[in-house]
Design an enzyme around this catalytic site. Structure first.
Site, PDB file in Angstrom:
ATOM      1  N   HIS A 180       0.724  -1.235   0.115  1.00 44.97           N
ATOM      2  CA  HIS A 180      -0.055  -0.192   0.062  1.00 44.97           C
ATOM      3  C   HIS A 180       0.881   1.303   0.020  1.00 44.97           C
ATOM      4  O   HIS A 180       0.582   2.360  -0.643  1.00 44.97           O
ATOM      5  CB  HIS A 180      -1.046  -0.150   1.286  1.00 44.97           C
ATOM      6  CG  HIS A 180      -1.571   1.189   1.311  1.00 44.97           C
ATOM      7  ND1 HIS A 180      -3.017   1.157   1.230  1.00 44.97           N
ATOM      8  CD2 HIS A 180      -1.354   2.220   2.005  1.00 44.97           C
ATOM      9  CE1 HIS A 180      -3.585   2.446   1.409  1.00 44.97           C
ATOM     10  NE2 HIS A 180      -2.460   3.135   1.934  1.00 44.97           N
ATOM     11  N   GLU A 181       1.931   1.328   0.949  1.00 43.46           N
ATOM     12  CA  GLU A 181       2.762   2.263   0.805  1.00 43.46           C
ATOM     13  C   GLU A 181       3.861   2.560  -0.224  1.00 43.46           C
ATOM     14  O   GLU A 181       3.959   3.685  -1.026  1.00 43.46           O
ATOM     15  CB  GLU A 181       3.759   2.268   2.084  1.00 43.46           C
ATOM     16  CG  GLU A 181       3.069   2.387   3.537  1.00 43.46           C
ATOM     17  CD  GLU A 181       1.964   3.349   3.404  1.00 43.46           C
ATOM     18  OE1 GLU A 181       2.209   4.408   3.131  1.00 43.46           O
ATOM     19  OE2 GLU A 181       0.839   3.155   4.315  1.00 43.46           O
TER      20      GLU A 181
END
Length: 652
Positions: A180-181
């Protein structure tokens, strides 16, 4: 999901952010004028018994264009100065943001099981995203499960994870959070986040000043303060007025945060599914957060002003309209449409607290309590390690990396050590000729880096035997350890590398590519680097530069020169472009052309890289030289190599 398309969307969001910010500043100016007018009205034209002589018209009389301009200029100048200072502070790199929130860097040589697993997962996600491994920080004081990515460009990006995140999540769940990051990094969200933080600080700064004045007015007064009672009584009123303005500015800031941030989280969740190739990782991580008591809460002092960069909501909100992240259930439903609504429960880890120093009786009780706590912690730790699925030992992962990249295990281990990583990179630039190599070794001995000459002399034969195919993978392996050296060490290393390249009085193309990769991914760690700015909307404006890089690629690659050039030129819409004479395709010309192409608009960059990759792959493979050319160009252009360029075994 197209990285470059999302970069273009992020750029348009930046324009929307500027418009919202200007609207908020204008509202702040209007409210300040209204506050000043009210202060003058009630102080000069209003009586508590008889009221105002002129009524509402009297209040409006205190609004003048001259006063409006003066107040507007003062407010705007103050906000602009605060934004500038905050931007300068945050634009020095993601590590500044991570360290300001209490983050501690995880070094490649750490033996902590949870930290080693986190580093390995970040390396895996970097490989999936086709970008070098960013530094990893851990927020040791945070039990909540959260993470963030910070920086201006992928070159200076960092990933930070809370201690609760690396200890409470299973391996596939932590993979989903890290992916996600990485999606935020690749979508160009980081620069927007930093810009948003700087602008919002400018809006709320006036409230911070008011808060300081209110607090200072509550302190004990000196005799001098009593004699100046009029001024003393005005300070709380001024502080209250500024605090009220700041509070209203904070509301506007909250709306802006929510408007910009929420949709990006859905996009990043989808990116996590793409990089991990599974919806279970990010989906299960969100379900664990829902059933975990600390949730995603973060208590760091500076976390509130950067709440929009985190994986999850860092504090509770009474109204969802101010939330920087979508509701947890909605995020889960978008990933897992068949979710039964049940969260995954995890027991928070309780850290034992040592007793304070006391009498002998207390000490005995304290020792007994410590023994019992240690035994309980040992049992809990064993259960948590099994539940957290920490995976294989570091040695096994190093062996798997060595087999995957076809690089000796000893080199993989050296790449995790700062001195070993410096030696391996130097080996890649050492010349094969005996006379030149001896001069290069002497240069390394005079560099001031203790042990570098001896280690390079030991490792060089093995590195040289690996050949060109291993140059790029070996360099990428060394980057995380190189990011942990000090600034003086990096400057000495950089001078050494330049000396190694110049030792034979000429610069080879592969030397330029390797040095550009080192410089681009390490300079932001130690030097204030100005990122490229989009200037060219059409490739026709940089036709000369395109001709240079295509000519170099065609001549240095493994395919037929004319076929490679013609394929790339036609793909880019240049049917009449001809290959440049060989004497004009120098390394210096190539360097100048690549740096000029870095100023193209985001959507032009994939066209160029894709055309080059397709042309180079006409013979069914990408040679080491072609890989290095495309990778170094992607680095200089501030973007990773797009995933759709990897087709079968062409890339390997």
């Amino acid at each position: 999901m197209n990285f470059f398309e999302q970069q273009d969307i992020a750029r348009r969001n930046s324009r929307m952010l500027v418009l919202l910010f200007l609207a908020a500043v204008f509202l702040l100016v209007v409210l300040t004028n209204a506050l000043v007018a009210a202060f003058l009205f009630f102080g000069q034209d209003y009586n508590i018994y008889s009221g105002s002589r002129e009524g509402f018209a009297g209040f409006l009389s205190y609004f003048t264009w001259e006063r409006f301009g003066t107040i507007g200029l003062a407010v705007t100048a103050t906000v602009a100065l605060v934004v500038l200072v905050k931007w300068i502070q945050l634009s020095t790199g993601g590590k500044v943001v991570a360290e300001s929130m209490g983050g501690t860097r995880i070094l490649p040589q750490t033996r902590d099981t949870a930290e080693r697993r986190c580093l390995n997962i970040v390396e895996e996600m970097a490989l999936a995203a086709n970008m070098p491994v960013p530094p990893v920080y851990v927020l040791n004081d945070e039990r909540g499960i959260n993470a963030f990515a910070a920086g201006i460009t992928p070159a200076d990006a960092v990933v930070a994870v809370t201690r609760g995140g690396i200890e409470q999540l299973k391996r596939h769940e932590l993979q989903g959070v890290i992916a996600h990051e990485f999606s935020h990094i690749l979508n160009g969200d980081m620069r927007l986040n930093i810009r948003l933080a700087a602008m919002l600080k400018g809006i709320t700064f006036i409230g911070d000043v008011g808060h300081i004045l209110l607090r200072s007015s509550n302190r004990a007064r000196t005799g001098a303060s009593h004699r100046k009672g009029g001024q003393g009584s005005a300070m709380p009123l001024l502080g209250l007025a500024l605090w009220l303005l700041g509070w209203l500015g904070g509301l506007a800031a909250g709306f802006i945060k929510a408007a910009i941030s929420r949709q990006k989280e859905f996009l990043a969740d989808a990116g996590a599914v793409q990089y991990t190739r599974s919806a279970d990782g990010i989906g299960d991580a969100l379900k664990v957060i829902g059933g975990y008591i600390p949730g995603t809460l973060v208590h760091a002092a500076r976390a509130a002003e950067m709440s929009h960069i985190f994986f999850g909501q860092i504090e509770h909100h009474l109204w969802q309209v101010f939330a920087t992240h979508p509701p947890l259930r909605e995020r889960i439903r978008r990933i897992d449409a068949d979710w039964d609504g049940q969260y995954i429960e995890r027991k928070p880890r309780v850290y034992a607290e040592q007793p304070r120093r006391g009498g002998s009786g207390e000490a005995g009780v304290g020792r007994a309590a410590l023994v019992a706590a240690a035994m309980a912690a040992a049992v809990d730790e064993a259960e948590e390690k099994f539940d957290a699925d920490f995976g294989p030992e570091p040695e096994q992962l190093e062996q798997e990396t060595a087999e995957r990249e076809e690089i000796p295990l000893v080199f993989v281990r050296h790449s995790h050590d700062p001195l070993g990583a410096q030696a391996l990179v130097a080996c890649l630039l050492v010349d094969g000729g005996e006379e030149i190599r001896q001069g290069q070794l002497q240069l390394l001995g005079e560099s001031g880096i203790r042990g570098l000459e001896e280690l390079v002399n030991t490792l060089y034969p093995g590195v040289h035997a690996l050949g060109a195919p291993s140059r790029l993978p070996l360099l990428e392996m060394c980057l995380p350890a190189l990011k942990s050296i000090s600034e003086p060490q990096y400057r000495r290393l950089k001078n050494c590398l330049l000396g190694l390249i110049r030792a034979d009085q000429r610069t080879e193309l592969h030397e330029w590519c390797l040095f550009q990769l080192v410089r681009h991914y390490l300079d932001p760690e130690y030097i204030q680097v100005r990122p490229s700015r989009p200037r060219y909307r059409k490739l026709q404006k940089v036709a000369l530069q395109v001709r240079v890089v295509l000519s170099i690629l065609a001549r240095e690659g493994s395919g037929d020169t004319d076929t490679v050039f013609r394929t790339a030129a036609d793909e880019l819409g240049f049917p009449t472009m001809a290959i440049m004479p060989q004497e004009q395709t120098t390394v210096a010309a190539f360097s100048k052309a690549v740096h000029e192409l870095a100023d193209c608009y985001p959507l032009l960059k994939p066209r160029l890289l894709k055309a080059m990759s397709l042309a180079a792959g006409t013979d069914g493979k990408l040679s080491p030289a072609e890989r290095e050319i495309i990778a170094s160009m992607a680095a200089v252009m501030d973007c990773p190599v797009p995933g759709d360029l990897h087709v079968g075994d062409i890339w390997r």
